[in-house]
Write a protein that holds these residues in place. Structure first.
Motif, PDB file in Angstrom:
ATOM      1  N   MET A   1     -13.811 -23.102  -5.662  1.00  0.00           N
ATOM      2  CA  MET A   1     -13.297 -24.187  -4.826  1.00  0.00           C
ATOM      3  C   MET A   1     -11.863 -23.906  -4.380  1.00  0.00           C
ATOM      4  N   ALA A   2     -11.048 -23.315  -5.268  1.00  0.00           N
ATOM      5  CA  ALA A   2      -9.682 -22.956  -4.890  1.00  0.00           C
ATOM      6  C   ALA A   2      -9.703 -21.930  -3.765  1.00  0.00           C
ATOM      7  N   GLY A   3     -10.625 -20.961  -3.850  1.00  0.00           N
ATOM      8  CA  GLY A   3     -10.751 -19.967  -2.785  1.00  0.00           C
ATOM      9  C   GLY A   3     -11.204 -20.586  -1.490  1.00  0.00           C
ATOM     10  N   TYR A   4     -12.118 -21.536  -1.567  1.00  0.00           N
ATOM     11  CA  TYR A   4     -12.658 -22.143  -0.343  1.00  0.00           C
ATOM     12  C   TYR A   4     -11.616 -22.995   0.370  1.00  0.00           C
ATOM     13  N   VAL A   5     -10.883 -23.821  -0.384  1.00  0.00           N
ATOM     14  CA  VAL A   5      -9.884 -24.662   0.288  1.00  0.00           C
ATOM     15  C   VAL A   5      -8.757 -23.794   0.863  1.00  0.00           C
ATOM     16  N   HIS A   6      -8.445 -22.672   0.199  1.00  0.00           N
ATOM     17  CA  HIS A   6      -7.453 -21.744   0.737  1.00  0.00           C
ATOM     18  C   HIS A   6      -7.979 -21.149   2.044  1.00  0.00           C
ATOM     19  N   ALA A   7      -9.275 -20.800   2.059  1.00  0.00           N
ATOM     20  CA  ALA A   7      -9.883 -20.243   3.271  1.00  0.00           C
ATOM     21  C   ALA A   7      -9.877 -21.264   4.406  1.00  0.00           C
ATOM     22  N   LEU A   8     -10.119 -22.531   4.103  1.00  0.00           N
ATOM     23  CA  LEU A   8     -10.085 -23.567   5.136  1.00  0.00           C
ATOM     24  C   LEU A   8      -8.692 -23.671   5.750  1.00  0.00           C
ATOM     25  N   ALA A   9      -7.663 -23.629   4.895  1.00  0.00           N
ATOM     26  CA  ALA A   9      -6.299 -23.712   5.405  1.00  0.00           C
ATOM     27  C   ALA A   9      -5.956 -22.498   6.256  1.00  0.00           C
ATOM     28  N   LEU A  10      -6.367 -21.305   5.793  1.00  0.00           N
ATOM     29  CA  LEU A  10      -6.098 -20.079   6.539  1.00  0.00           C
ATOM     30  C   LEU A  10      -6.837 -20.092   7.879  1.00  0.00           C
ATOM     31  N   ALA A  11      -8.101 -20.505   7.854  1.00  0.00           N
ATOM     32  CA  ALA A  11      -8.891 -20.554   9.084  1.00  0.00           C
ATOM     33  C   ALA A  11      -8.263 -21.509  10.094  1.00  0.00           C
TER      34      ALA A  11
ATOM     35  N   GLY B   1      -6.806 -21.151  14.115  1.00  0.00           N
ATOM     36  CA  GLY B   1      -7.522 -21.861  15.169  1.00  0.00           C
ATOM     37  C   GLY B   1      -9.013 -21.973  14.943  1.00  0.00           C
ATOM     38  N   ILE B   2      -9.449 -21.842  13.705  1.00  0.00           N
ATOM     39  CA  ILE B   2     -10.877 -21.917  13.371  1.00  0.00           C
ATOM     40  C   ILE B   2     -11.113 -23.210  12.592  1.00  0.00           C
ATOM     41  N   SER B   3     -12.040 -24.022  13.042  1.00  0.00           N
ATOM     42  CA  SER B   3     -12.306 -25.292  12.350  1.00  0.00           C
ATOM     43  C   SER B   3     -13.143 -25.056  11.100  1.00  0.00           C
ATOM     44  N   GLY B   4     -13.107 -26.052  10.218  1.00  0.00           N
ATOM     45  CA  GLY B   4     -13.926 -25.984   9.016  1.00  0.00           C
ATOM     46  C   GLY B   4     -15.404 -25.920   9.352  1.00  0.00           C
ATOM     47  N   ARG B   5     -15.824 -26.685  10.356  1.00  0.00           N
ATOM     48  CA  ARG B   5     -17.236 -26.687  10.747  1.00  0.00           C
ATOM     49  C   ARG B   5     -17.658 -25.314  11.271  1.00  0.00           C
ATOM     50  N   GLU B   6     -16.763 -24.632  11.983  1.00  0.00           N
ATOM     51  CA  GLU B   6     -17.088 -23.289  12.470  1.00  0.00           C
ATOM     52  C   GLU B   6     -17.207 -22.298  11.324  1.00  0.00           C
ATOM     53  N   LEU B   7     -16.334 -22.462  10.330  1.00  0.00           N
ATOM     54  CA  LEU B   7     -16.306 -21.512   9.215  1.00  0.00           C
ATOM     55  C   LEU B   7     -17.476 -21.713   8.255  1.00  0.00           C
TER      56      LEU B   7
ATOM     57  N   ALA C   1      -4.957  -7.799  -0.098  1.00  0.00           N
ATOM     58  CA  ALA C   1      -3.621  -7.752   0.506  1.00  0.00           C
ATOM     59  C   ALA C   1      -3.628  -8.305   1.929  1.00  0.00           C
ATOM     60  N   HIS C   2      -4.734  -8.059   2.648  1.00  0.00           N
ATOM     61  CA  HIS C   2      -4.834  -8.590   4.012  1.00  0.00           C
ATOM     62  C   HIS C   2      -4.854 -10.118   4.002  1.00  0.00           C
ATOM     63  N   VAL C   3      -5.583 -10.693   3.043  1.00  0.00           N
ATOM     64  CA  VAL C   3      -5.642 -12.157   2.933  1.00  0.00           C
ATOM     65  C   VAL C   3      -4.253 -12.712   2.643  1.00  0.00           C
ATOM     66  N   VAL C   4      -3.563 -12.117   1.682  1.00  0.00           N
ATOM     67  CA  VAL C   4      -2.228 -12.597   1.306  1.00  0.00           C
ATOM     68  C   VAL C   4      -1.272 -12.493   2.495  1.00  0.00           C
ATOM     69  N   HIS C   5      -1.291 -11.364   3.172  1.00  0.00           N
ATOM     70  CA  HIS C   5      -0.381 -11.169   4.309  1.00  0.00           C
ATOM     71  C   HIS C   5      -0.627 -12.208   5.402  1.00  0.00           C
ATOM     72  N   THR C   6      -1.880 -12.403   5.759  1.00  0.00           N
ATOM     73  CA  THR C   6      -2.198 -13.334   6.849  1.00  0.00           C
ATOM     74  C   THR C   6      -1.849 -14.765   6.467  1.00  0.00           C
ATOM     75  N   ALA C   7      -2.211 -15.164   5.262  1.00  0.00           N
ATOM     76  CA  ALA C   7      -1.935 -16.539   4.833  1.00  0.00           C
ATOM     77  C   ALA C   7      -0.433 -16.800   4.766  1.00  0.00           C
ATOM     78  N   GLU C   8       0.299 -15.886   4.157  1.00  0.00           N
ATOM     79  CA  GLU C   8       1.733 -16.116   3.995  1.00  0.00           C
ATOM     80  C   GLU C   8       2.475 -16.023   5.327  1.00  0.00           C
ATOM     81  N   ALA C   9       1.920 -15.284   6.301  1.00  0.00           N
ATOM     82  CA  ALA C   9       2.510 -15.267   7.641  1.00  0.00           C
ATOM     83  C   ALA C   9       2.447 -16.643   8.283  1.00  0.00           C
ATOM     84  N   HIS C  10       1.473 -17.454   7.838  1.00  0.00           N
ATOM     85  CA  HIS C  10       1.342 -18.826   8.339  1.00  0.00           C
ATOM     86  C   HIS C  10       2.031 -19.831   7.409  1.00  0.00           C
TER      87      HIS C  10
END
Length: 295
Positions: free
Chosen positions: A187-197, A201-207, A249-258
């Motif tokens: 669940m922690a991974g999923y909510v993090h993915a929702l925030a990153l998405a 510009g990606i909605s939760g429904r799209e993801l 590392a790609h996930v961390v970089h992209t998320a922290e850039a936002h």
């Protein structure tokens, strides 16, 4: 309500959503059921269905051969059970504790029960309250096998599947904690993915459909990694750690850039890099469990 005399009488202590669901399932099966809750007023619907209400916990326990307790944690159940008058009422009777807590608390409660002449089974409920009484419910139990077999028929009216995991009191709680670890980490991974998405510009429904696809590949991986871990092979044939850490590392970089906190993924990446530094870069994800478990 007609009483089914094939079953022993049951007391349910604790009438939160789960406790009320348990009591309702017993009543629906015709089990003579007594209920009690620390906060009055939660038993109204159960009384209409035929439950008996007790004024005190000791009165409730004394009314039945079998007591089932389901509270928020063992601090709450201890506050109810570990009082001289309740201990005296429980002596010579059976207590099934479906309160969720840690394995060491389960073992401690088992020792307390043995010291007061109380037959004791520990357990956990792995599904939400609406599942109780239906086929989706999942219960796990641990404690003396003969005691479990004696009460398995009445516990079965709670619905779903019931599994006795062994005589060691703490085993059900051990399974429960390990499975909750999977759930809350996921669940922690999923909510993090929702925030990153959303940041991309990606909605939760799209993801969601693609997230469900990721979820669908996990069950066979669970089985494969469990075999790798138990056998000590730690196979990296599918995805070695040296490859996996790059995508972390790609996930961390992209998320922290936002500006999105990535503490959970940073911890996973850090563990993976440490494991690689120990010489296990060609191994698979199961090697991380071995490194985590090192003393």
């Amino acid at each position: 309500m007609s009483t089914n005399h094939a079953f022993p009488s049951v007391t349910v202590l604790g009438l939160g959503p789960m406790g009320r669901a348990l009591a309702a399932a017993f009543l629906a099966a015709g089990v003579r059921t007594t209920v009690w809750n620390r906060t009055p007023g939660r038993d109204a619907e159960l009384l209409v269905s035929g439950a008996a209400s007790a004024a005190t916990a000791e009165e409730a326990v004394a009314a039945s051969e079998l007591t089932v307790v389901c509270l928020v944690n063992y601090d709450a159940s201890d506050a109810v059970l570990r009082r001289p008058e309740v201990e005296a009422a429980l002596k010579g009777r059976t207590l099934v504790n479906l309160t969720a807590d840690s394995p060491d608390r389960a073992r401690d409660t088992g020792a307390w029960a043995a010291g007061h002449g109380i037959d004791y089974l520990d357990g956990a409920i792995m599904t939400p309250a609406p599942s109780i009484g239906g086929p989706e419910a999942v219960f796990i139990h641990s404690g003396p096998a003969a005691l479990y077999e004696r009460y398995a028929p009445v516990l079965a009216v709670l619905g779903g599947t019931h599994t006795h995991l062994g005589e060691s009191i703490g085993r059900a709680a051990g399974f429960d904690i390990a499975l909750l670890d999977i759930f809350w980490t996921a669940m922690a991974g999923y909510v993090h993915a929702l925030a990153l998405a959303k940041a991309e510009g990606i909605s939760g429904r799209e993801l969601a459909p693609f997230a469900q696809g990721i979820g669908a590949i996990l069950p066979p991986l669970f089985a494969e990694f469990a075999e790798d871990f138990d056998s000590g092979s730690y196979s990296g044939a599918i995805n070695p750690l040296t490859s996996g850490v790059s995508t972390m590392a790609h996930v961390v970089h992209t998320a922290e850039a936002h500006g999105i906190d990535s503490g959970v993924m940073r911890a996973a990446e850090g563990l993976t890099r440490r494991t690689i530094a120990l010489g296990h870069g060609a191994d698979g994800v199961s090697r991380l469990a071995e490194v985590l478990g090192r003393r």
